[in-house]
Design a protein around this motif. Structure first.
Motif, PDB file in Angstrom:
ATOM      1  N   LYS A  15       0.850  -1.187   0.000  1.00 11.61           N
ATOM      2  CA  LYS A  15       0.000   0.000   0.000  1.00 11.61           C
ATOM      3  C   LYS A  15       0.886   1.237   0.000  1.00 11.61           C
ATOM      4  CE  LYS A  15      -3.776  -2.122   2.539  1.00 11.61           C
ATOM      5  NZ  LYS A  15      -4.606  -2.075   3.734  1.00 11.61           N
ATOM      6  N   MET A  16       0.481   2.253  -0.738  1.00 11.68           N
ATOM      7  CA  MET A  16       1.262   3.488  -0.812  1.00 11.68           C
ATOM      8  C   MET A  16       1.476   4.090   0.573  1.00 11.68           C
ATOM      9  SD  MET A  16       2.444   4.227  -3.740  1.00 11.68           S
ATOM     10  CE  MET A  16       2.778   5.960  -3.705  1.00 11.68           C
ATOM     11  N   GLU A  17       0.462   4.015   1.424  1.00 14.56           N
ATOM     12  CA  GLU A  17       0.576   4.577   2.767  1.00 14.56           C
ATOM     13  C   GLU A  17       1.694   3.888   3.550  1.00 14.56           C
ATOM     14  OE1 GLU A  17      -2.546   3.112   1.833  1.00 14.56           O
ATOM     15  OE2 GLU A  17      -3.152   5.003   0.916  1.00 14.56           O
ATOM     16  N   ASP A  18       1.780   2.565   3.391  1.00 11.87           N
ATOM     17  CA  ASP A  18       2.830   1.811   4.082  1.00 11.87           C
ATOM     18  C   ASP A  18       4.208   2.176   3.537  1.00 11.87           C
ATOM     19  OD1 ASP A  18       0.836   0.552   5.527  1.00 11.87           O
ATOM     20  OD2 ASP A  18       0.857  -1.266   4.306  1.00 11.87           O
ATOM     21  N   GLU A  19       4.298   2.305   2.224  1.00  9.40           N
ATOM     22  CA  GLU A  19       5.569   2.645   1.596  1.00  9.40           C
ATOM     23  C   GLU A  19       6.004   4.057   2.012  1.00  9.40           C
ATOM     24  OE1 GLU A  19       8.836   1.512  -0.702  1.00  9.40           O
ATOM     25  OE2 GLU A  19       7.151   0.341  -0.004  1.00  9.40           O
ATOM     26  N   ASP A  20       5.058   4.992   2.021  1.00 13.15           N
ATOM     27  CA  ASP A  20       5.369   6.357   2.460  1.00 13.15           C
ATOM     28  C   ASP A  20       5.889   6.351   3.892  1.00 13.15           C
ATOM     29  OD1 ASP A  20       4.618   7.441   0.057  1.00 13.15           O
ATOM     30  OD2 ASP A  20       2.681   8.180   0.756  1.00 13.15           O
ATOM     31  N   ARG A  21       5.249   5.608   4.742  1.00 11.84           N
ATOM     32  CA  ARG A  21       5.658   5.551   6.154  1.00 11.84           C
ATOM     33  C   ARG A  21       7.067   4.975   6.279  1.00 11.84           C
ATOM     34  NH1 ARG A  21       5.532   3.298  11.117  1.00 11.84           N
ATOM     35  NH2 ARG A  21       4.409   4.405  12.727  1.00 11.84           N
ATOM     36  N   LEU A  22       7.359   3.923   5.522  1.00 12.72           N
ATOM     37  CA  LEU A  22       8.697   3.329   5.554  1.00 12.72           C
ATOM     38  C   LEU A  22       9.754   4.318   5.055  1.00 12.72           C
ATOM     39  CD1 LEU A  22       7.930  -0.294   4.285  1.00 12.72           C
ATOM     40  CD2 LEU A  22       8.543   0.407   6.609  1.00 12.72           C
ATOM     41  N   ASP A  23       9.414   5.077   4.006  1.00 13.36           N
ATOM     42  CA  ASP A  23      10.343   6.093   3.494  1.00 13.36           C
ATOM     43  C   ASP A  23      10.636   7.148   4.554  1.00 13.36           C
ATOM     44  OD1 ASP A  23      10.501   4.865   1.045  1.00 13.36           O
ATOM     45  OD2 ASP A  23       9.116   6.239   0.045  1.00 13.36           O
ATOM     46  N   VAL A  24       9.583   7.618   5.213  1.00 14.45           N
ATOM     47  CA  VAL A  24       9.750   8.639   6.252  1.00 14.45           C
ATOM     48  C   VAL A  24      10.596   8.092   7.398  1.00 14.45           C
ATOM     49  CG1 VAL A  24       8.544  10.021   7.992  1.00 14.45           C
ATOM     50  CG2 VAL A  24       7.647   9.900   5.663  1.00 14.45           C
ATOM     51  N   LEU A  25      10.296   6.890   7.828  1.00  7.03           N
ATOM     52  CA  LEU A  25      11.061   6.291   8.928  1.00  7.03           C
ATOM     53  C   LEU A  25      12.529   6.103   8.544  1.00  7.03           C
ATOM     54  CD1 LEU A  25       8.517   3.641  10.262  1.00  7.03           C
ATOM     55  CD2 LEU A  25       9.240   5.778  11.374  1.00  7.03           C
ATOM     56  N   PHE A  26      12.783   5.700   7.295  1.00  8.30           N
ATOM     57  CA  PHE A  26      14.162   5.549   6.844  1.00  8.30           C
ATOM     58  C   PHE A  26      14.903   6.874   6.929  1.00  8.30           C
ATOM     59  CE2 PHE A  26      17.248   6.226   3.451  1.00  8.30           C
ATOM     60  CZ  PHE A  26      18.182   5.273   3.776  1.00  8.30           C
ATOM     61  N   TRP A  27      14.308   7.943   6.363  1.00  6.47           N
ATOM     62  CA  TRP A  27      15.011   9.231   6.342  1.00  6.47           C
ATOM     63  C   TRP A  27      15.146   9.833   7.737  1.00  6.47           C
ATOM     64  CZ3 TRP A  27      18.362  10.346   2.993  1.00  6.47           C
ATOM     65  CH2 TRP A  27      18.258   9.819   1.712  1.00  6.47           C
ATOM     66  N   LEU A  28      14.200   9.561   8.613  1.00 11.26           N
ATOM     67  CA  LEU A  28      14.333  10.040   9.988  1.00 11.26           C
ATOM     68  C   LEU A  28      15.456   9.311  10.730  1.00 11.26           C
ATOM     69  CD1 LEU A  28      10.622  10.508  11.089  1.00 11.26           C
ATOM     70  CD2 LEU A  28      12.322  12.294  10.623  1.00 11.26           C
ATOM     71  N   SER A  29      15.798   8.122  10.256  1.00 12.47           N
ATOM     72  CA  SER A  29      16.883   7.366  10.895  1.00 12.47           C
ATOM     73  C   SER A  29      18.266   7.849  10.439  1.00 12.47           C
ATOM     74  CB  SER A  29      16.743   5.871  10.584  1.00 12.47           C
ATOM     75  OG  SER A  29      17.118   5.589   9.246  1.00 12.47           O
ATOM     76  N   ARG A  30      18.314   8.648   9.379  1.00 13.08           N
ATOM     77  CA  ARG A  30      19.579   9.137   8.829  1.00 13.08           C
ATOM     78  C   ARG A  30      19.977  10.434   9.523  1.00 13.08           C
ATOM     79  NH1 ARG A  30      21.577   5.221   7.851  1.00 13.08           N
ATOM     80  NH2 ARG A  30      23.200   6.366   6.783  1.00 13.08           N
ATOM     81  N   PRO A  31      21.261  10.750   9.584  1.00 10.40           N
ATOM     82  CA  PRO A  31      21.706  12.003  10.197  1.00 10.40           C
ATOM     83  C   PRO A  31      21.169  13.217   9.417  1.00 10.40           C
ATOM     84  CG  PRO A  31      23.583  10.570   9.675  1.00 10.40           C
ATOM     85  CD  PRO A  31      22.374   9.926   9.106  1.00 10.40           C
ATOM     86  N   VAL A  32      20.977  14.300  10.124  1.00  9.60           N
ATOM     87  CA  VAL A  32      20.441  15.524   9.516  1.00  9.60           C
ATOM     88  C   VAL A  32      21.300  15.960   8.333  1.00  9.60           C
ATOM     89  CG1 VAL A  32      19.973  17.975   9.908  1.00  9.60           C
ATOM     90  CG2 VAL A  32      19.330  16.284  11.632  1.00  9.60           C
ATOM     91  N   SER A  33      22.607  15.879   8.466  1.00 11.94           N
ATOM     92  CA  SER A  33      23.494  16.312   7.381  1.00 11.94           C
ATOM     93  C   SER A  33      23.255  15.489   6.109  1.00 11.94           C
ATOM     94  CB  SER A  33      24.958  16.213   7.801  1.00 11.94           C
ATOM     95  OG  SER A  33      25.284  14.879   8.146  1.00 11.94           O
TER      96      SER A  33
END
Length: 67
Positions: A15-33
Motif C-alpha cells: 500500500k502506498m501509505e505503508d511505503e510512504d511511512r517506511l520512506d519517512v522512517l528511513f530518512w528520519l533514521s539518517r543524520p540531519v546532514s
C-alpha cells in the motif's frame, strides 16, 4: 553444452501509505546532514532537468510530514 539462464519477475505489492511511512522512517533514521545533502541534490537535479539550470536563489523552507 550451453546453460540457459532465466530471470524471474518478482513483484511485491504494498500500500502506498505503508511505503510512504517506511520512506519517512528511513530518512528520519539518517543524520540531519545526510538528509539535507540529499534534499540539495534532488533540488539541483530537478531544477536542472526542468529549467535547464539551477536558480541563483532558492527559498530555504522545510516542511515535515507527520507520521
Amino acid at each position: 553444452m550451453k546453460h540457459e539462464r532465466k530471470i524471474v519477475m518478482v513483484v511485491n505489492q504494498v500500500k502506498m501509505e505503508d511505503e510512504d511511512r517506511l520512506d519517512v522512517l528511513f530518512w528520519l533514521s539518517r543524520p540531519v546532514s545526510e538528509r539535507l545533502s540529499e534534499v540539495s541534490r534532488l533540488r539541483k537535479n530537478y531544477f536542472t532537468w526542468s529549467d535547464g539550470e539551477f536558480p541563483e536563489k532558492i527559498e530555504k523552507v522545510v516542511h515535515q510530514r507527520k507520521l
